[in-house]
Design a protein around this motif. Structure first.
Motif, PDB file in Angstrom:
ATOM      1  N   VAL A 123       0.726  -0.877   0.421  1.00 55.66           N
ATOM      2  CA  VAL A 123       0.375   0.256   0.090  1.00 55.66           C
ATOM      3  C   VAL A 123       0.683   1.262   0.002  1.00 55.66           C
ATOM      4  N   PHE A 124       1.811   1.389   0.984  1.00 53.96           N
ATOM      5  CA  PHE A 124       2.800   2.222   0.839  1.00 53.96           C
ATOM      6  C   PHE A 124       3.198   3.042  -0.400  1.00 53.96           C
ATOM      7  N   VAL A 125       4.014   1.494  -1.013  1.00 54.59           N
ATOM      8  CA  VAL A 125       4.766   2.097  -2.805  1.00 54.59           C
ATOM      9  C   VAL A 125       3.322   2.238  -3.233  1.00 54.59           C
ATOM     10  N   SER A 126       1.804   1.634  -3.375  1.00 56.68           N
ATOM     11  CA  SER A 126       1.870   2.198  -4.535  1.00 56.68           C
ATOM     12  C   SER A 126       0.617   3.763  -4.539  1.00 56.68           C
ATOM     13  N   GLN A 127       0.592   3.927  -3.184  1.00 59.22           N
ATOM     14  CA  GLN A 127       0.146   5.642  -2.754  1.00 59.22           C
ATOM     15  C   GLN A 127       1.420   5.994  -3.162  1.00 59.22           C
ATOM     16  N   MET A 128       2.934   6.079  -2.491  1.00 66.48           N
ATOM     17  CA  MET A 128       4.120   6.867  -3.065  1.00 66.48           C
ATOM     18  C   MET A 128       4.408   7.518  -5.061  1.00 66.48           C
ATOM     19  N   ARG A 129       3.647   6.111  -5.650  1.00 62.55           N
ATOM     20  CA  ARG A 129       4.262   5.919  -6.851  1.00 62.55           C
ATOM     21  C   ARG A 129       3.306   6.657  -7.463  1.00 62.55           C
ATOM     22  N   GLU A 130       1.518   6.917  -6.981  1.00 63.81           N
ATOM     23  CA  GLU A 130       0.743   7.390  -7.349  1.00 63.81           C
ATOM     24  C   GLU A 130       1.218   9.160  -6.990  1.00 63.81           C
ATOM     25  N   LEU A 131       1.033   9.644  -6.155  1.00 59.72           N
ATOM     26  CA  LEU A 131       1.860  10.772  -5.761  1.00 59.72           C
ATOM     27  C   LEU A 131       2.917  11.586  -6.835  1.00 59.72           C
ATOM     28  N   VAL A 132       4.039  10.466  -6.639  1.00 61.61           N
ATOM     29  CA  VAL A 132       5.371  11.043  -7.455  1.00 61.61           C
ATOM     30  C   VAL A 132       4.766  11.419  -8.731  1.00 61.61           C
ATOM     31  N   SER A 133       3.891  10.129  -9.340  1.00 63.34           N
ATOM     32  CA  SER A 133       3.624  11.153 -11.006  1.00 63.34           C
ATOM     33  C   SER A 133       2.877  11.969 -11.222  1.00 63.34           C
ATOM     34  N   THR A 134       1.936  11.790 -10.165  1.00 63.26           N
ATOM     35  CA  THR A 134       1.177  12.579  -9.980  1.00 63.26           C
ATOM     36  C   THR A 134       2.307  14.245  -9.978  1.00 63.26           C
ATOM     37  N   LEU A 135       3.770  14.607  -8.782  1.00 64.96           N
ATOM     38  CA  LEU A 135       4.270  15.184  -9.106  1.00 64.96           C
ATOM     39  C   LEU A 135       4.851  15.470 -10.718  1.00 64.96           C
ATOM     40  N   SER A 136       4.977  14.278 -11.129  1.00 67.15           N
ATOM     41  CA  SER A 136       5.691  14.292 -12.115  1.00 67.15           C
ATOM     42  C   SER A 136       5.480  15.394 -13.676  1.00 67.15           C
ATOM     43  N   ASN A 137       4.539  15.679 -13.583  1.00 67.55           N
ATOM     44  CA  ASN A 137       3.836  16.654 -14.462  1.00 67.55           C
ATOM     45  C   ASN A 137       3.217  17.798 -14.548  1.00 67.55           C
ATOM     46  N   ASP A 138       3.973  18.214 -12.157  1.00 69.62           N
ATOM     47  CA  ASP A 138       2.688  19.724 -12.363  1.00 69.62           C
ATOM     48  C   ASP A 138       4.451  20.592 -12.188  1.00 69.62           C
ATOM     49  N   SER A 139       3.859  21.437 -13.352  1.00 70.24           N
ATOM     50  CA  SER A 139       4.424  22.780 -13.211  1.00 70.24           C
ATOM     51  C   SER A 139       5.274  23.514 -12.115  1.00 70.24           C
ATOM     52  N   ALA A 140       4.524  23.646 -12.315  1.00 68.85           N
ATOM     53  CA  ALA A 140       4.069  24.786 -10.471  1.00 68.85           C
ATOM     54  C   ALA A 140       5.080  24.034  -9.095  1.00 68.85           C
ATOM     55  N   VAL A 141       5.479  22.871  -9.512  1.00 71.40           N
ATOM     56  CA  VAL A 141       5.660  22.621  -7.961  1.00 71.40           C
ATOM     57  C   VAL A 141       7.455  23.070  -8.536  1.00 71.40           C
ATOM     58  N   ARG A 142       8.436  23.003  -7.304  1.00 73.25           N
ATOM     59  CA  ARG A 142       9.704  23.776  -7.819  1.00 73.25           C
ATOM     60  C   ARG A 142      10.409  22.810  -6.982  1.00 73.25           C
ATOM     61  N   VAL A 143       9.952  22.146  -5.682  1.00 74.78           N
ATOM     62  CA  VAL A 143      10.688  21.972  -4.481  1.00 74.78           C
ATOM     63  C   VAL A 143       9.780  20.457  -4.053  1.00 74.78           C
TER      64      VAL A 143
END
Length: 332
Positions: free
Chosen positions: A99-119
């Motif tokens: 569950v931990f790995v699945s949820q982490m993968r989902e969040l990281v995938s979301t961040l990878s395409n978010d140009s508003a995130v700087r750090v």
């Protein structure tokens, strides 16, 4: 109208809480969509629902909701652009379970395409622990094939973290062992409090680092030191880790137990004012260039540099210098 038969939440669960979990990608089981025309669509809960209006949906709960083990926090105000990945698997010390790995993968995938995130700052909400590594209880139930596939998925997750386009910082307030340290190694920068214990201890369990640690650690501290640490399964504290180049900054722990996080946040705030496209391209140039010969690396640098020349941020940087004022970068 579409009805969602949710197999994830119990009768006491709030409909909107369940909806929020799905939209955050924290549901990983299947759910059934029943459309007005009677058609039924089976959808994987690991993906968020899109285009589904609250006003036109009805939720029926039949099972307990999956706990949130990894969450996301977007800072606001002067810290807008900093995002925190919160590891909160309290009962298992942030062990790397399914569950931990699945949820982490989902969040990281979301961040990878978010140009508003700087750090991005990876931190733990579990006192005294960053990440304790593999979930040995889950691993004990796997056969050889299942174990190999799970570790392959874990290695893929670490690569996914390492490939995020923006700078990432691991804040180690406490233990970071095995896969926990491999997660930190996948980040660009690391902070630790002095009493934190970290190490790739897999050889003490009859294994070797399998989620990138055997490759990232030598690139970070040198092959000779990395061999010593991995062969012996040695654990080191924050100050020693700083001296060997394993972490960027080490600080004394504070009364609230989040000194490494505070240091990471300060580091993120130093990065935040800089031109975001330039920072991302600098990361790309270094990450790709370090793996090739110097001539090829120079070609990579040229390609990355070419990406920033036409940006508005470059023009703003020049104008700010001439006008003797702080630049106001927009990420364009």
């Amino acid at each position: 109208m579409t009805t969602l038969l949710c197999r994830l939440a119990g009768p006491r669960c709030s409909s909107w809480r369940c909806l929020g979990a799905v939209l955050r990608g924290t549901h990983s089981r299947a759910y059934l969509l029943i459309h007005r025309d009677g058609a039924r669509t089976l959808a994987g809960g690991s993906r968020p629902l899109t285009g589904h209006s609250r006003a036109h949906s009805r939720w029926q709960h039949t099972e307990a909701a999956e706990p949130v083990e990894v969450d996301l926090k977007r800072l606001a105000g002067g810290d807008d652009g900093i995002v925190e990945v919160l590891m909160c698997r309290h009962k298992a010390r942030n062990a790397l379970g399914h569950v931990f790995v699945s949820q982490m993968r989902e969040l990281v995938s979301t961040l990878s395409n978010d140009s508003a995130v700087r750090v991005v700052v990876f931190r733990s909400l579990v006192s005294g622990v960053f990440c304790a590594g593999a979930d040995l209880k889950e691993r004990a139930l796997m056969n050889n094939t299942e174990s190999d596939l799970f570790v392959h998925g874990l290695r893929s997750l670490m690569t996914q973290i390492a490939s995020l386009p923006m700078p990432t910082i691991a804040a180690m307030d406490g233990v970071a062992l095995g896969g926990g340290l491999e997660l930190a190694l996948a980040c660009d920068l690391r902070t630790a409090e002095h009493s934190a214990q970290m190490g790739l201890i897999e050889t003490t369990r009859g294994l070797l680092p399998g989620a990138g640690g055997s490759q990232r650690l030598p690139r970070m501290v040198g092959i000779t030191l990395a061999k010593e640490l991995i062969f012996t399964g040695k654990r080191v504290g924050g100050q020693t880790a700083l001296e060997m180049g394993l972490v960027n900054r080490a600080v004394e722990q504070n009364q609230t137990g989040d000194a490494a996080y505070r240091e990471a946040l300060g580091l993120a705030r130093e990065i935040l004012p800089q031109a975001p496209i330039a920072v991302r391209m600098a990361k790309e140039a270094m990450n790709r260039g370090v793996e090739v010969d110097i001539s090829s690396a120079m070609a990579i640098e040229r390609m990355c540099y070419a990406q920033v020349i036409p940006t508005r941020d470059r023009q703003e940087g020049m104008a700010a210098f001439i006008e003797k004022r702080p630049p106001r970068y927009s990420g364009e």
